[in-house]
Enzyme design. Sequence first.
Site, PDB file in Angstrom:
ATOM      1  N   LYS A   1      75.915 109.296  39.416  1.00  0.00           N
ATOM      2  CA  LYS A   1      76.915 109.433  38.286  1.00  0.00           C
ATOM      3  C   LYS A   1      76.171 110.316  37.213  1.00  0.00           C
ATOM      4  O   LYS A   1      76.872 111.070  36.375  1.00  0.00           O
ATOM      5  CB  LYS A   1      77.677 108.306  37.855  1.00  0.00           C
TER       6      LYS A   1
ATOM      7  N   ARG B   1      81.353  98.812  31.947  1.00  0.00           N
ATOM      8  CA  ARG B   1      80.895  98.390  33.067  1.00  0.00           C
ATOM      9  C   ARG B   1      81.616  96.946  33.213  1.00  0.00           C
ATOM     10  O   ARG B   1      81.207  96.229  34.077  1.00  0.00           O
ATOM     11  CB  ARG B   1      79.428  98.086  32.717  1.00  0.00           C
TER      12      ARG B   1
ATOM     13  N   ARG C   1      64.211 108.459  42.674  1.00  0.00           N
ATOM     14  CA  ARG C   1      64.804 109.073  41.398  1.00  0.00           C
ATOM     15  C   ARG C   1      63.548 109.250  40.491  1.00  0.00           C
ATOM     16  O   ARG C   1      62.625 108.408  40.302  1.00  0.00           O
ATOM     17  CB  ARG C   1      65.747 108.302  40.647  1.00  0.00           C
TER      18      ARG C   1
ATOM     19  N   ARG D   1      61.816 105.523  36.025  1.00  0.00           N
ATOM     20  CA  ARG D   1      62.563 104.327  35.189  1.00  0.00           C
ATOM     21  C   ARG D   1      62.111 103.028  35.689  1.00  0.00           C
ATOM     22  O   ARG D   1      61.921 102.763  36.851  1.00  0.00           O
ATOM     23  CB  ARG D   1      64.203 104.457  35.245  1.00  0.00           C
TER      24      ARG D   1
ATOM     25  N   ARG E   1      70.046  95.090  39.598  1.00  0.00           N
ATOM     26  CA  ARG E   1      71.392  95.855  39.175  1.00  0.00           C
ATOM     27  C   ARG E   1      72.481  96.011  39.939  1.00  0.00           C
ATOM     28  O   ARG E   1      73.793  96.177  39.562  1.00  0.00           O
ATOM     29  CB  ARG E   1      70.582  97.299  38.777  1.00  0.00           C
TER      30      ARG E   1
HETATM   31  P1  AMP Z   1      72.329 103.500  33.457  1.00  0.00           P
HETATM   32  O1  AMP Z   1      71.664 104.330  33.209  1.00  0.00           O
HETATM   33  O2  AMP Z   1      73.988 103.734  33.229  1.00  0.00           O
HETATM   34  O3  AMP Z   1      72.128 102.925  35.254  1.00  0.00           O
HETATM   35  O4  AMP Z   1      72.056 102.299  32.670  1.00  0.00           O
HETATM   36  C1  AMP Z   1      70.633 101.779  32.484  1.00  0.00           C
HETATM   37  C2  AMP Z   1      70.852 100.161  31.995  1.00  0.00           C
HETATM   38  O5  AMP Z   1      71.411 100.255  30.819  1.00  0.00           O
HETATM   39  C3  AMP Z   1      71.700  99.212  32.699  1.00  0.00           C
HETATM   40  O6  AMP Z   1      71.230  98.764  33.927  1.00  0.00           O
HETATM   41  C4  AMP Z   1      72.179  98.209  31.554  1.00  0.00           C
HETATM   42  O7  AMP Z   1      70.951  97.346  31.603  1.00  0.00           O
HETATM   43  C5  AMP Z   1      72.190  99.139  30.557  1.00  0.00           C
HETATM   44  N1  AMP Z   1      73.499  99.608  30.271  1.00  0.00           N
HETATM   45  C6  AMP Z   1      73.939 100.795  30.170  1.00  0.00           C
HETATM   46  N2  AMP Z   1      75.430 100.630  30.097  1.00  0.00           N
HETATM   47  C7  AMP Z   1      75.752  99.490  30.107  1.00  0.00           C
HETATM   48  C8  AMP Z   1      76.989  99.183  29.763  1.00  0.00           C
HETATM   49  N3  AMP Z   1      77.879  99.790  29.644  1.00  0.00           N
HETATM   50  N4  AMP Z   1      76.991  97.523  29.683  1.00  0.00           N
HETATM   51  C9  AMP Z   1      75.820  96.982  29.814  1.00  0.00           C
HETATM   52  N5  AMP Z   1      74.701  97.324  29.921  1.00  0.00           N
HETATM   53  C10 AMP Z   1      74.524  98.753  30.131  1.00  0.00           C
END
Ligand code: AMP
Length: 217
Positions: free
Chosen positions: A8, A87, A126, A159, A170
């Site tokens: 995404k 989320r 990644r 990451r 996750r």
């Molecule tokens: P992402 O890059 O979208 O996979 O986000 C990386 C990490 O940031 C996630 O695994 C969460 O720890 C945190 N995170 C990002 N967006 C959210 C959200 N909407 N709600 C809660 N945690 C978030």
Amino acid sequence: MGAPGVGKGTQAQLLSSGLGACHLSTGDLFRAAAELPEQHRTPAMTAALEVMRRGELVPDETVINMVRERVACLRNSAGFLLDGFPRTIRQSEALDDILVAEKLPLHAVVSYELPMEFIVARLSGRRNCEQCKAIFHIVSRPPKTEGICDRCGGKLFRRDDDEPEKIRTRLQFYAQWTEPLLGHYLKKGMLLPIRAEGPPHVIYRKTVSELRKRIGA
Ligand code: AMP
């Protein structure tokens, strides 16, 4: 929407440059905050980053406040694209409130879908650019020079939360908290499921074509 690793972030980058939409990625905001010296972070942000490193979800109120502070992005005349938000059901309710208050429509909730084995392979290979945030993959989208971003020459890194243990956490959080949101948006007639298999530009074209059908453009 979509499980971690479904692609995404890559699609959001392609869509925002292709459509001119403002791209708001809550994950990118946390990663940017992680770069700041500790004294420049709020206690809520320091706690959020700790949670993020474990691969868990940051508390709703922290994320919602962060999105509220960036409401200007949602007002962008060419539209907005939320990546990684909402989320949880609580976050989706907060988003509804923001959109009502701003009198902004939400045209679709794109949901990228991919079998689990593809997801794990994508996440573990990644690599992200520390400068321009471009996303690569050591097998399916390798950079021309190993460890270096094709776009800006920045250094690529893995990451912290793409380590196998964190990936499992996750995916569990996604299944428990985020998947229920799909049913919620399906009932509202907003869900736009897209199979996320294949090269990024193919998935991008499929997304744009489905989005155009949805908004009648
Ligand atoms: P992402 O890059 O979208 O996979 O986000 C990386 C990490 O940031 C996630 O695994 C969460 O720890 C945190 N995170 C990002 N967006 C959210 C959200 N909407 N709600 C809660 N945690 C978030």
